[in-house]
Scaffold this motif. Structure first.
Motif, PDB file in Angstrom:
ATOM      1  N   ILE A  15       5.760 -11.912   9.681  1.00 58.36           N
ATOM      2  CA  ILE A  15       6.840 -10.931   9.552  1.00 58.36           C
ATOM      3  C   ILE A  15       6.758  -9.990  10.740  1.00 58.36           C
ATOM      4  O   ILE A  15       5.743  -9.314  10.921  1.00 58.36           O
ATOM      5  N   PRO A  16       7.771  -9.905  11.590  1.00 57.03           N
ATOM      6  CA  PRO A  16       7.712  -9.027  12.764  1.00 57.03           C
ATOM      7  C   PRO A  16       7.543  -7.571  12.363  1.00 57.03           C
ATOM      8  O   PRO A  16       7.892  -7.157  11.253  1.00 57.03           O
ATOM      9  N   ASP A  17       7.018  -6.787  13.325  1.00 55.93           N
ATOM     10  CA  ASP A  17       6.795  -5.362  13.045  1.00 55.93           C
ATOM     11  C   ASP A  17       8.090  -4.610  12.809  1.00 55.93           C
ATOM     12  O   ASP A  17       8.126  -3.629  12.069  1.00 55.93           O
ATOM     13  N   LYS A  18       9.188  -5.076  13.433  1.00 54.69           N
ATOM     14  CA  LYS A  18      10.458  -4.388  13.230  1.00 54.69           C
ATOM     15  C   LYS A  18      10.895  -4.456  11.768  1.00 54.69           C
ATOM     16  O   LYS A  18      11.400  -3.475  11.213  1.00 54.69           O
ATOM     17  N   ILE A  19      10.686  -5.618  11.168  1.00 49.64           N
ATOM     18  CA  ILE A  19      11.052  -5.750   9.755  1.00 49.64           C
ATOM     19  C   ILE A  19      10.146  -4.882   8.892  1.00 49.64           C
ATOM     20  O   ILE A  19      10.573  -4.298   7.889  1.00 49.64           O
ATOM     21  N   ARG A  20       8.879  -4.768   9.269  1.00 50.83           N
ATOM     22  CA  ARG A  20       7.967  -3.905   8.515  1.00 50.83           C
ATOM     23  C   ARG A  20       8.399  -2.446   8.594  1.00 50.83           C
ATOM     24  O   ARG A  20       8.407  -1.728   7.581  1.00 50.83           O
ATOM     25  N   TRP A  21       8.734  -1.989   9.792  1.00 53.28           N
ATOM     26  CA  TRP A  21       9.197  -0.612   9.932  1.00 53.28           C
ATOM     27  C   TRP A  21      10.502  -0.387   9.169  1.00 53.28           C
ATOM     28  O   TRP A  21      10.720   0.686   8.594  1.00 53.28           O
ATOM     29  N   TYR A  22      11.352  -1.412   9.148  1.00 51.24           N
ATOM     30  CA  TYR A  22      12.598  -1.300   8.391  1.00 51.24           C
ATOM     31  C   TYR A  22      12.302  -1.168   6.899  1.00 51.24           C
ATOM     32  O   TYR A  22      12.936  -0.371   6.197  1.00 51.24           O
ATOM     33  N   SER A  23      11.323  -1.940   6.420  1.00 49.53           N
ATOM     34  CA  SER A  23      10.944  -1.839   5.012  1.00 49.53           C
ATOM     35  C   SER A  23      10.352  -0.467   4.695  1.00 49.53           C
ATOM     36  O   SER A  23      10.652   0.122   3.643  1.00 49.53           O
ATOM     37  N   ILE A  24       9.504   0.045   5.583  1.00 50.14           N
ATOM     38  CA  ILE A  24       8.919   1.368   5.358  1.00 50.14           C
ATOM     39  C   ILE A  24       9.994   2.448   5.372  1.00 50.14           C
ATOM     40  O   ILE A  24       9.972   3.388   4.571  1.00 50.14           O
ATOM     41  N   PHE A  25      10.967   2.293   6.273  1.00 53.81           N
ATOM     42  CA  PHE A  25      12.069   3.262   6.325  1.00 53.81           C
ATOM     43  C   PHE A  25      12.871   3.235   5.022  1.00 53.81           C
ATOM     44  O   PHE A  25      13.256   4.290   4.492  1.00 53.81           O
ATOM     45  N   ASN A  26      13.118   2.045   4.486  1.00 49.90           N
ATOM     46  CA  ASN A  26      13.833   1.949   3.210  1.00 49.90           C
ATOM     47  C   ASN A  26      13.031   2.582   2.071  1.00 49.90           C
ATOM     48  O   ASN A  26      13.591   3.249   1.189  1.00 49.90           O
ATOM     49  N   SER A  27      11.704   2.380   2.102  1.00 53.50           N
ATOM     50  CA  SER A  27      10.860   2.980   1.067  1.00 53.50           C
ATOM     51  C   SER A  27      10.877   4.501   1.161  1.00 53.50           C
ATOM     52  O   SER A  27      10.944   5.200   0.139  1.00 53.50           O
ATOM     53  N   LEU A  28      10.803   5.015   2.396  1.00 53.20           N
ATOM     54  CA  LEU A  28      10.864   6.466   2.565  1.00 53.20           C
ATOM     55  C   LEU A  28      12.214   7.020   2.132  1.00 53.20           C
ATOM     56  O   LEU A  28      12.297   8.100   1.530  1.00 53.20           O
ATOM     57  N   LEU A  29      13.277   6.281   2.424  1.00 51.06           N
ATOM     58  CA  LEU A  29      14.605   6.722   2.001  1.00 51.06           C
ATOM     59  C   LEU A  29      14.722   6.722   0.480  1.00 51.06           C
ATOM     60  O   LEU A  29      15.301   7.643  -0.118  1.00 51.06           O
ATOM     61  N   PHE A  30      14.141   5.718  -0.154  1.00 45.58           N
ATOM     62  CA  PHE A  30      14.142   5.656  -1.608  1.00 45.58           C
ATOM     63  C   PHE A  30      13.369   6.830  -2.206  1.00 45.58           C
ATOM     64  O   PHE A  30      13.795   7.443  -3.189  1.00 45.58           O
ATOM     65  N   ASN A  31      12.212   7.162  -1.603  1.00 47.21           N
ATOM     66  CA  ASN A  31      11.443   8.318  -2.076  1.00 47.21           C
ATOM     67  C   ASN A  31      12.185   9.619  -1.841  1.00 47.21           C
ATOM     68  O   ASN A  31      12.048  10.559  -2.628  1.00 47.21           O
ATOM     69  N   LEU A  32      12.959   9.681  -0.777  1.00 41.02           N
ATOM     70  CA  LEU A  32      13.763  10.875  -0.527  1.00 41.02           C
ATOM     71  C   LEU A  32      14.816  11.051  -1.605  1.00 41.02           C
ATOM     72  O   LEU A  32      15.079  12.173  -2.065  1.00 41.02           O
ATOM     73  N   VAL A  33      15.412   9.941  -2.052  1.00 38.72           N
ATOM     74  CA  VAL A  33      16.395  10.012  -3.128  1.00 38.72           C
ATOM     75  C   VAL A  33      15.734  10.463  -4.430  1.00 38.72           C
ATOM     76  O   VAL A  33      16.265  11.311  -5.161  1.00 38.72           O
ATOM     77  N   LEU A  34      14.548   9.907  -4.725  1.00 40.49           N
ATOM     78  CA  LEU A  34      13.828  10.334  -5.923  1.00 40.49           C
ATOM     79  C   LEU A  34      13.466  11.815  -5.858  1.00 40.49           C
ATOM     80  O   LEU A  34      13.562  12.536  -6.860  1.00 40.49           O
TER      81      LEU A  34
END
Length: 347
Positions: A15-34
């Motif tokens: 899994i390329p690092d770009k996809i990993r950073w994208y996943s982490i960004f989505n997780s952070l965005l989800f935590n921001l919503v919570l």
């Protein structure tokens, strides 16, 4: 020779690092919503109701005109000790010990102190750090058990020292016996068994007792209100406030935060891949801790608003802790999908 690991550390990952950073960004965005939900709940509901409740209580003439509803009705029952306080205290103590172990292991791996070239160092670091964090587990278990007014302090300390560690050691012994019976080379040497047993009995267990000693010396947590002698009856609850719905949602939210990196971790476990992205894993650990805390808050408030004050301690623990069981079961599904794919390729 010094650069022999570069071919593995610089090769293209699954899994390329770009996809990993994208996943982490989505997780952070989800935590921001919570976090936004929690902030709105606190500012618009709890803070407003608490100020209104306090203002009327100060004025003795208006004290009789206050209208209690929702969570206000259970303020005299919410801090009632849970059922099985001994088991809950032990689980919290063992969990805090495991959390500290995972954090420091990943941190040492991220800064390069634990390198994949040093075979077995990660496993040794896990065992040693788990033993050295015995005071954390003993202290947390003692504080919770003292707050719940438990009487069997020695039993709580013994279960914290031998509960989770005993189960893990029993599973490891079972695997060792099976490997030894089949003549497998995966059977650990006897010296390693003696070392782990001494580390558990002579280092970890005494440190847990020391942490528990200081935990019992601390003053118990003082709650802001008194607990009623007679529990308040609990009305019928809706399906959305049920316990299975909370468990399922907690598992889904945690899986969403780990979905991409979980593929690499399971590939390391089942396919023998090299894993060296400890920085991503450390960041995801912090995200999962934040997600778990916010999940517990968001599911406890509707329960208390529905006047259900029964066992919210256990609900908080199981709602977030069940995500670990869900991920464990998913690993078997992942292994089955690998076997199915291999069979299809061969055919």
């Amino acid at each position: 020779w010094p650069t022999r690991w570069n071919i593995y550390l610089t090769m293209d990952p699954a899994i390329p690092d770009k996809i990993r950073w994208y996943s982490i960004f989505n997780s952070l965005l989800f935590n921001l919503v919570l976090s936004g939900f929690i902030r709105a709940m606190w500012l618009r509901v709890l803070s407003r109701d608490a100020s209104f409740y306090k203002r009327l209580r100060i004025d003795e003439e208006k004290a009789e005109s206050i209208l209690e509803f929702g969570w206000m009705l259970v303020h005299g029952d919410v801090f009632r000790p849970p059922s099985s306080p001994l088991i809950l205290s032990v689980c919290c103590g063992c969990g805090s010990q495991l959390l500290c172990t995972a954090f420091w292991t990943l941190l040492l791996s991220t800064v390069g102190f634990l390198h994949p070239a040093k075979r077995g160092y990660h496993l040794m670091a896990l065992l040693v750090l788990h033993a050295l964090h015995g005071p954390v587990g003993g202290y947390v278990a003692a504080v919770f058990y003292n707050t719940f007014k438990g009487k069997s302090r020695r039993l709580a300390t013994l279960l914290t020292a031998f509960g989770f560690s005993g189960i893990a050691f029993g599973v490891w012994i079972s695997v060792y016996v099976v490997a030894l019976w089949n003549g497998s080379t995966y059977a650990a040497p006897k010296a390693s068994m003696i070392f782990i047993l001494c580390l558990w009995l002579l280092v970890s267990s005494p440190l847990v007792a020391i942490g528990a000693y200081f935990g019992y010396k601390q003053t118990a947590i003082v709650f802001p209100v008194k607990t009623n002698r007679v529990p308040r009856p609990i009305p019928a609850q809706s399906l959305m406030r049920s316990f299975p719905v909370a468990i399922a949602t907690g598992c889904i939210w945690t899986y969403g935060a780990l979905s991409v990196e979980l593929t690499n971790i399971l590939g390391t476990l089942w396919l023998g891949h090299y894993y060296h992205s400890h920085g991503f894993l450390l960041l995801l650990l912090l995200i999962v801790v934040l997600t778990s805390a916010e999940t517990a808050i968001l599911f406890n408030y509707p329960q208390l608003s529905g006047e259900n004050h029964y066992n919210w301690y256990w609900r908080s623990f199981i709602t977030t802790g069940s995500a670990g069981l869900g991920l464990f079961l998913y690993s078997f599904k992942y292994l089955r999908s690998i076997d199915t794919g291999s069979s299809s390729s061969i055919s």
